[in-house]
Design a protein around this motif. Structure first.
Motif, PDB file in Angstrom:
ATOM      1  N   GLY A 275      21.396 -15.794  47.041  1.00  0.00           N
ATOM      2  CA  GLY A 275      21.825 -15.127  48.269  1.00  0.00           C
ATOM      3  C   GLY A 275      23.079 -15.750  48.841  1.00  0.00           C
ATOM      4  O   GLY A 275      24.014 -15.055  49.264  1.00  0.00           O
TER       5      GLY A 275
ATOM      6  N   LYS B 115      19.005  -4.545  43.888  1.00  0.00           N
ATOM      7  CA  LYS B 115      18.265  -3.757  44.878  1.00  0.00           C
ATOM      8  C   LYS B 115      17.186  -2.908  44.205  1.00  0.00           C
ATOM      9  O   LYS B 115      16.064  -2.783  44.701  1.00  0.00           O
ATOM     10  CB  LYS B 115      19.251  -2.873  45.643  1.00  0.00           C
ATOM     11  CG  LYS B 115      18.643  -2.218  46.868  1.00  0.00           C
ATOM     12  CD  LYS B 115      19.680  -1.396  47.604  1.00  0.00           C
ATOM     13  CE  LYS B 115      19.139  -0.858  48.909  1.00  0.00           C
ATOM     14  NZ  LYS B 115      17.878  -0.152  48.812  1.00  0.00           N
TER      15      LYS B 115
ATOM     16  N   HIS C  27      14.281  -5.047  43.553  1.00  0.00           N
ATOM     17  CA  HIS C  27      13.639  -5.466  44.801  1.00  0.00           C
ATOM     18  C   HIS C  27      12.832  -4.338  45.414  1.00  0.00           C
ATOM     19  O   HIS C  27      11.746  -4.552  45.954  1.00  0.00           O
ATOM     20  CB  HIS C  27      14.691  -5.932  45.810  1.00  0.00           C
ATOM     21  CG  HIS C  27      15.398  -7.175  45.385  1.00  0.00           C
ATOM     22  ND1 HIS C  27      16.614  -7.547  45.881  1.00  0.00           N
ATOM     23  CD2 HIS C  27      15.046  -8.137  44.511  1.00  0.00           C
ATOM     24  CE1 HIS C  27      16.987  -8.679  45.333  1.00  0.00           C
ATOM     25  NE2 HIS C  27      16.056  -9.058  44.497  1.00  0.00           N
ATOM     26  N   ASP C  28      13.379  -3.116  45.346  1.00  0.00           N
ATOM     27  CA  ASP C  28      12.675  -1.978  45.937  1.00  0.00           C
ATOM     28  C   ASP C  28      11.283  -1.830  45.347  1.00  0.00           C
ATOM     29  O   ASP C  28      10.348  -1.424  46.028  1.00  0.00           O
ATOM     30  CB  ASP C  28      13.476  -0.678  45.702  1.00  0.00           C
ATOM     31  CG  ASP C  28      14.647  -0.558  46.656  1.00  0.00           C
ATOM     32  OD1 ASP C  28      15.524   0.293  46.434  1.00  0.00           O
ATOM     33  OD2 ASP C  28      14.693  -1.348  47.622  1.00  0.00           O
TER      34      ASP C  28
ATOM     35  N   PHE D 295      25.998 -14.707  46.677  1.00  0.00           N
ATOM     36  CA  PHE D 295      26.398 -13.332  46.959  1.00  0.00           C
ATOM     37  C   PHE D 295      27.217 -13.276  48.241  1.00  0.00           C
ATOM     38  O   PHE D 295      28.227 -12.575  48.321  1.00  0.00           O
ATOM     39  CB  PHE D 295      25.170 -12.431  47.094  1.00  0.00           C
ATOM     40  CG  PHE D 295      24.792 -11.727  45.821  1.00  0.00           C
ATOM     41  CD1 PHE D 295      23.550 -11.925  45.241  1.00  0.00           C
ATOM     42  CD2 PHE D 295      25.679 -10.866  45.199  1.00  0.00           C
ATOM     43  CE1 PHE D 295      23.197 -11.286  44.068  1.00  0.00           C
ATOM     44  CE2 PHE D 295      25.342 -10.219  44.018  1.00  0.00           C
ATOM     45  CZ  PHE D 295      24.097 -10.434  43.451  1.00  0.00           C
TER      46      PHE D 295
ATOM     47  N   GLY E 149      24.853  -5.558  42.803  1.00  0.00           N
ATOM     48  CA  GLY E 149      24.020  -5.459  44.004  1.00  0.00           C
ATOM     49  C   GLY E 149      22.984  -4.352  43.884  1.00  0.00           C
ATOM     50  O   GLY E 149      21.817  -4.515  44.253  1.00  0.00           O
TER      51      GLY E 149
ATOM     52  N   ARG F 130       9.547  -6.347  45.192  1.00  0.00           N
ATOM     53  CA  ARG F 130       9.544  -7.336  46.263  1.00  0.00           C
ATOM     54  C   ARG F 130       9.008  -6.719  47.537  1.00  0.00           C
ATOM     55  O   ARG F 130       9.315  -5.575  47.868  1.00  0.00           O
ATOM     56  CB  ARG F 130      10.966  -7.873  46.501  1.00  0.00           C
ATOM     57  CG  ARG F 130      10.998  -9.057  47.467  1.00  0.00           C
ATOM     58  CD  ARG F 130      12.403  -9.578  47.666  1.00  0.00           C
ATOM     59  NE  ARG F 130      13.250  -8.637  48.350  1.00  0.00           N
ATOM     60  CZ  ARG F 130      14.547  -8.787  48.535  1.00  0.00           C
ATOM     61  NH1 ARG F 130      15.146  -9.848  48.056  1.00  0.00           N
ATOM     62  NH2 ARG F 130      15.254  -7.876  49.174  1.00  0.00           N
TER      63      ARG F 130
ATOM     64  N   ARG G 242      17.440 -18.253  47.250  1.00  0.00           N
ATOM     65  CA  ARG G 242      18.300 -18.535  48.413  1.00  0.00           C
ATOM     66  C   ARG G 242      19.683 -18.933  47.929  1.00  0.00           C
ATOM     67  O   ARG G 242      20.693 -18.590  48.550  1.00  0.00           O
ATOM     68  CB  ARG G 242      17.699 -19.627  49.296  1.00  0.00           C
ATOM     69  CG  ARG G 242      16.800 -19.061  50.405  1.00  0.00           C
ATOM     70  CD  ARG G 242      16.584 -20.068  51.515  1.00  0.00           C
ATOM     71  NE  ARG G 242      15.784 -21.191  51.063  1.00  0.00           N
ATOM     72  CZ  ARG G 242      14.449 -21.198  51.028  1.00  0.00           C
ATOM     73  NH1 ARG G 242      13.782 -20.150  51.429  1.00  0.00           N
ATOM     74  NH2 ARG G 242      13.800 -22.252  50.601  1.00  0.00           N
TER      75      ARG G 242
ATOM     76  N   GLU H 115       8.628  -5.528  51.115  1.00  0.00           N
ATOM     77  CA  GLU H 115       9.636  -5.110  52.089  1.00  0.00           C
ATOM     78  C   GLU H 115       9.443  -5.904  53.371  1.00  0.00           C
ATOM     79  O   GLU H 115       8.339  -6.073  53.853  1.00  0.00           O
ATOM     80  CB  GLU H 115       9.450  -3.621  52.388  1.00  0.00           C
ATOM     81  CG  GLU H 115      10.340  -3.103  53.481  1.00  0.00           C
ATOM     82  CD  GLU H 115      11.203  -1.958  53.035  1.00  0.00           C
ATOM     83  OE1 GLU H 115      11.060  -1.549  51.875  1.00  0.00           O
ATOM     84  OE2 GLU H 115      12.022  -1.474  53.832  1.00  0.00           O
ATOM     85  N   GLU H 116      10.561  -6.374  53.950  1.00  0.00           N
ATOM     86  CA  GLU H 116      10.469  -7.185  55.176  1.00  0.00           C
ATOM     87  C   GLU H 116       9.962  -6.347  56.338  1.00  0.00           C
ATOM     88  O   GLU H 116      10.455  -5.270  56.578  1.00  0.00           O
ATOM     89  CB  GLU H 116      11.858  -7.744  55.521  1.00  0.00           C
ATOM     90  CG  GLU H 116      12.172  -9.001  54.772  1.00  0.00           C
ATOM     91  CD  GLU H 116      13.604  -9.453  55.052  1.00  0.00           C
ATOM     92  OE1 GLU H 116      13.929  -9.593  56.235  1.00  0.00           O
ATOM     93  OE2 GLU H 116      14.358  -9.633  54.108  1.00  0.00           O
TER      94      GLU H 116
END
Lengths: 155, 218
Positions: A44, A145, A148-149, A47, A141, A152, A41, A154-155
């Motif tokens: 984030g 990403k 994360h792809d 960023f 970034g 992590r 956080r 996916e939301e």
């Protein structure tokens, strides 16, 4: 003290450091996950600060530099916070996918790359040119990403 | 064309079908094409601004005062739902009027939440998100997501209603929204706004969107 032998010294050393070692080893998966998420956080927030400032007509370089430094340091702090057992098997809600541990080598490599890009951003922010900074911000970034792809949820 | 009269003006029809294209486009682009997503959002914002203003100064059939009816009139219309024939209204029937308002409200909620939303990485965010902090931006992002769930439900209900009218009540609501003409026999004078007025409102809407996209900085 000169007469203290090796045995005594090593006993003292263990006695003094044992509590410290014991404490770090008693962090539960839930605590590790919580600390991880708190650090992310912070990343984030950092960023967002850089993005907000770079969109302004007169960006506050100082705020951007602080944020970039925080991203680089926080990434380093989070890096060792993925021990086995802190994924879905922990029973704690986490977005860390199991792929992190089945593909640990790739995960670690990508992590190293993100730290490299973050350090580059810190270096570029010391210079007056904003165009290169903006470009590097995008590169960083995309690096984040990419990881994360794959690793992590996916939301 | 006997028994066929013009109901819907050009802006109202254009806006309707543009939204039919833009909403799926915005949904598709949100994953990996945030630039397109933002562009789509700005387009929807412009259309919504136009439509809301048009609801006050546009053609008669588009005005809120014309199609938003009170609870008594709306309840009185309900028995007509079960009749297998078309009712005659110069535009929306009372239920249709309320559903149009609900759809507009859902879209406004979707766009406004997006203006302030911040993604989980702090990398992508709406044009007004620099006014708020990261955690608040995350709340707006959650609102943006919940709002979309509501929007989907409302759209499905809307489509279901149109199909119901088509199949059960034998009343085609789609063709009038394309051609503007309906087989309505209601004796009511409808005013259609001039092209000059259309142009003026369009310029106002576009200017507002341009200003929002610039982060409310001139």
């Amino acid at each position: 003290m000169a007469s203290m032998n090796f045995k005594t010294l090593s006993f003292l050393f263990c006695a003094l450091t044992a509590p410290l070692v014991a404490q770090s080893q008693t962090l539960t998966p839930a605590e590790i996950i919580e600390q991880r998420q708190a650090l992310y956080r912070e990343i984030g927030t950092a960023f967002k600060t850089i993005r907000d400032e770079s969109g302004k007509p007169t960006p506050m370089k100082f705020a951007m530099q602080n944020s970039a430094k925080r991203i680089a340091s926080a990434l380093r702090e989070v890096q060792p916070m993925f021990p086995a057992g802190t994924g879905s098997s922990s029973g704690v809600e986490t977005e860390a996918l199991d792929a992190i541990w089945t593909d640990k080598a790739d995960f670690d490599k990508r992590y190293e790359a993100s730290i490299v890009e973050a350090d580059k951003l810190v270096a570029l922010l010391k210079q007056p040119d904003m165009e290169q900074t903006r470009a590097q911000f995008k590169v960083l970034g995309n690096q984040c990403k990419g990881c994360h792809d794959k690793y992590r949820l996916e939301e | 064309m006997s028994g066929s009269r013009k109901i819907w003006d050009v802006p109202t029809r254009l806006i309707h079908w543009a939204l039919v294209v833009l909403i799926p486009f915005a949904w598709w682009s949100h994953d990996d094409h945030m630039d397109w997503h933002r562009a789509g959002g700005y387009a929807v914002l412009g259309l919504l601004v136009f439509r809301v203003i048009w609801g006050f100064v546009g053609s008669t059939s588009s005005r809120f005062a014309h199609f938003v009816r009170g609870p008594r009139t709306t309840l009185a219309y309900l028995p007509a739902l079960l009749k297998r024939n078309r009712s005659d209204f110069s535009g929306h029937n009372p239920l249709g009027g309320w559903s149009a308002l609900i759809l507009l409200g859902a879209l406004i909620s979707q766009v406004v939440s997006g203006l302030f939303a911040v993604d989980v990485d702090g990398l992508e965010s709406g044009p007004l998100s620099d006014r708020i902090d990261f955690e608040t931006g995350r709340l707006f992002a959650q609102w943006h997501e919940t709002s979309f769930a509501v929007l989907q439900i409302v759209i499905v209900l809307h489509i279901a209603a149109v199909i119901f009218y088509l199949v059960y009540k034998r009343s085609n609501l789609i063709r009038p929204m394309i051609t503007g003409f309906s087989a309505s026999n209601v004796c009511q004078h409808l005013m259609f706004a001039s092209w000059r007025r259309i142009g003026l409102i369009a310029v106002i809407a576009a200017s507002l969107v341009w200003w929002v996209a610039a982060g409310l900085r001139i």
